[in-house]
Design a protein around this motif. Structure first.
Motif, PDB file in Angstrom:
ATOM      1  N   ILE A 135      -7.412 -42.916  -1.024  1.00 29.48           N
ATOM      2  CA  ILE A 135      -8.293 -42.728  -2.177  1.00 29.48           C
ATOM      3  C   ILE A 135      -8.368 -41.234  -2.478  1.00 29.48           C
ATOM      4  N   GLU A 136      -8.060 -40.857  -3.714  1.00 29.08           N
ATOM      5  CA  GLU A 136      -8.076 -39.443  -4.100  1.00 29.08           C
ATOM      6  C   GLU A 136      -9.474 -38.856  -3.962  1.00 29.08           C
ATOM      7  N   ASN A 137      -9.648 -37.960  -2.989  1.00 29.81           N
ATOM      8  CA  ASN A 137     -10.934 -37.307  -2.775  1.00 29.81           C
ATOM      9  C   ASN A 137     -10.743 -36.176  -1.779  1.00 29.81           C
ATOM     10  N   LEU A 138     -11.487 -35.086  -1.980  1.00 29.51           N
ATOM     11  CA  LEU A 138     -11.387 -33.945  -1.072  1.00 29.51           C
ATOM     12  C   LEU A 138     -11.944 -34.262   0.307  1.00 29.51           C
ATOM     13  N   GLY A 139     -12.856 -35.222   0.365  1.00 26.58           N
ATOM     14  CA  GLY A 139     -13.403 -35.614   1.657  1.00 26.58           C
ATOM     15  C   GLY A 139     -14.353 -34.601   2.260  1.00 26.58           C
ATOM     16  N   HIS A 188       0.133 -47.750   1.422  1.00 27.61           N
ATOM     17  CA  HIS A 188       0.672 -48.790   0.546  1.00 27.61           C
ATOM     18  C   HIS A 188       0.250 -48.568  -0.898  1.00 27.61           C
ATOM     19  N   THR A 189      -0.905 -47.911  -1.069  1.00 29.19           N
ATOM     20  CA  THR A 189      -1.448 -47.699  -2.416  1.00 29.19           C
ATOM     21  C   THR A 189      -2.145 -46.348  -2.478  1.00 29.19           C
ATOM     22  N   HIS A 190      -2.000 -45.688  -3.609  1.00 23.75           N
ATOM     23  CA  HIS A 190      -2.771 -44.471  -3.908  1.00 23.75           C
ATOM     24  C   HIS A 190      -3.756 -44.817  -5.010  1.00 23.75           C
ATOM     25  N   LEU A 191      -5.022 -44.424  -4.829  1.00 21.92           N
ATOM     26  CA  LEU A 191      -6.052 -44.753  -5.811  1.00 21.92           C
ATOM     27  C   LEU A 191      -6.583 -43.486  -6.456  1.00 21.92           C
ATOM     28  N   ALA A 192      -6.332 -43.331  -7.753  1.00 21.86           N
ATOM     29  CA  ALA A 192      -6.746 -42.143  -8.493  1.00 21.86           C
ATOM     30  C   ALA A 192      -8.230 -42.192  -8.826  1.00 21.86           C
ATOM     31  N   LYS A 193      -8.772 -41.050  -9.246  1.00 19.61           N
ATOM     32  CA  LYS A 193     -10.169 -40.976  -9.665  1.00 19.61           C
ATOM     33  C   LYS A 193     -10.451 -41.942 -10.810  1.00 19.61           C
ATOM     34  N   SER A 194      -9.443 -42.206 -11.616  1.00 17.06           N
ATOM     35  CA  SER A 194      -9.596 -43.092 -12.767  1.00 17.06           C
ATOM     36  C   SER A 194      -9.690 -44.557 -12.383  1.00 17.06           C
TER      37      SER A 194
END
Length: 312
Positions: free
Chosen positions: A130-134, A71-77
């Protein structure tokens, strides 16, 4: 159990909680409602993207999995881009025992068991990527993590849920998912702390740690920087011989040498220009001027070869 929030109510709830929201073109009607139900809803699911610059992927999906993927993408910013207000392909099959714990808002979230049966998580759970390599090394900037907490709290607040309605994909999936790569127990505590105050509450000021920094021992330093083969010799190396003992520390030495060489060359060029300026109008011919410049630069090269520190 609740009726899903409309697109307007979802955005309003997020913005009231202090989330910076961007609306992707077409997101309000972008969903998978044609292939399955959306609602009733019971909780929110946290993911990491396992990649970079993933917003387009989250919206459009993959060849084997149509978007939206959340539903949502969360950038590093910390910017939250809205991808869907309906059913999204993000949760997959949720273990019945894990899902029941979400519905009951249990303080205990059991390990997902396929033997307990499965539930269509895409029907019942909101999802954020959430934007992350994990990989455990890629950091979640404070602004991003705080936005994730606010995002989850906003939806819980809108539905009257507590923080135990928030789970990670790794806590529900029967497919062995590992996301998100941060601790969900801590995350739920942070969501609970937000829900304890008003939606407009600002983040609590960070309290400086009273712990003394741990000094890196010489042996630790040798272990980290003195391991053979820790990094390959750079492809730009000027040495003609193989260096089988290239170490992490070798890279620092190499960089230091090259920085020094640049500084010396810059000084030589300045000296050459000064000489050139002095010679202009002195009556010397062009060949003499060129020779003077070449000699100044050659002197600098000799100086670099003699004085540049060498790796021991």
């Amino acid at each position: 159990m609740a009726i899903p929030l409309s697109a307007d109510r979802l955005v309003s709830a997020l913005r009231a909680e202090g989330v910076t929201v961007v609306e992707h073109a077409g997101w309000r009607s972008h969903n998978r409602n044609a292939v399955g139900a959306w609602g009733p809803v019971n909780g929110v699911l946290i993911h990491h993207t396992a990649g970079t610059s993933s917003a387009a992927l989250v919206y459009g999906g993959r060849a084997d999995l149509p978007g939206p993927l959340a539903h949502t993408h969360l950038a590093k910013s910390g910017v939250a881009t809205m991808m869907s207000a309906g059913r999204a392909n993000h949760a997959g099959k949720a273990a019945r025992n894990a899902f029941d714990a979400v519905v009951a808002e249990s303080a205990t979230h059991p390990k997902p068991s396929a033997a307990s049966g499965t539930v269509d998580g895409n029907t019942h759970l909101y999802g954020i990527e959430i934007e992350n390599l994990g990989n455990g090394r890629d950091p979640y900037p404070a602004v991003q993590y705080e936005a994730a907490v606010r995002w989850a709290a906003a939806i819980c607040r809108a539905h009257g849920w507590g923080a135990n309605s928030v789970v990670g994909h790794k806590e529900t999936s029967v497919e062995g998912k590992i996301d998100p790569s941060f601790d969900m127990g801590r995350f739920r505590k942070d969501v609970a702390a937000r829900l304890a105050g008003p939606a407009s509450a600002k983040p609590a000021p960070t309290t400086p740690s009273k712990e003394k920094p741990v000094a890196l021992s010489k042996q630790d330093a040798l272990t980290v920087w003195g391991t053979d083969g820790a990094v390959p010799a750079p492809s730009y190396s000027t040495t003609k011989k193989e260096n089988p003992s290239w170490k992490a520390s070798s890279l620092l030495v190499d960089v230091a040498q090259r920085v020094y060489a640049v500084q010396v060359a810059q000084a030589a060029q300045s000296a050459a220009l000064t000489k050139l300026a002095a010679l202009v109008g002195s009556g010397l011919d062009t060949k003499a001027v060129v020779a003077a410049v070449e000699k100044a630069i050659a002197d600098a090269v000799i100086d670099v070869n003699i004085n540049t520190p060498k790796e021991s």
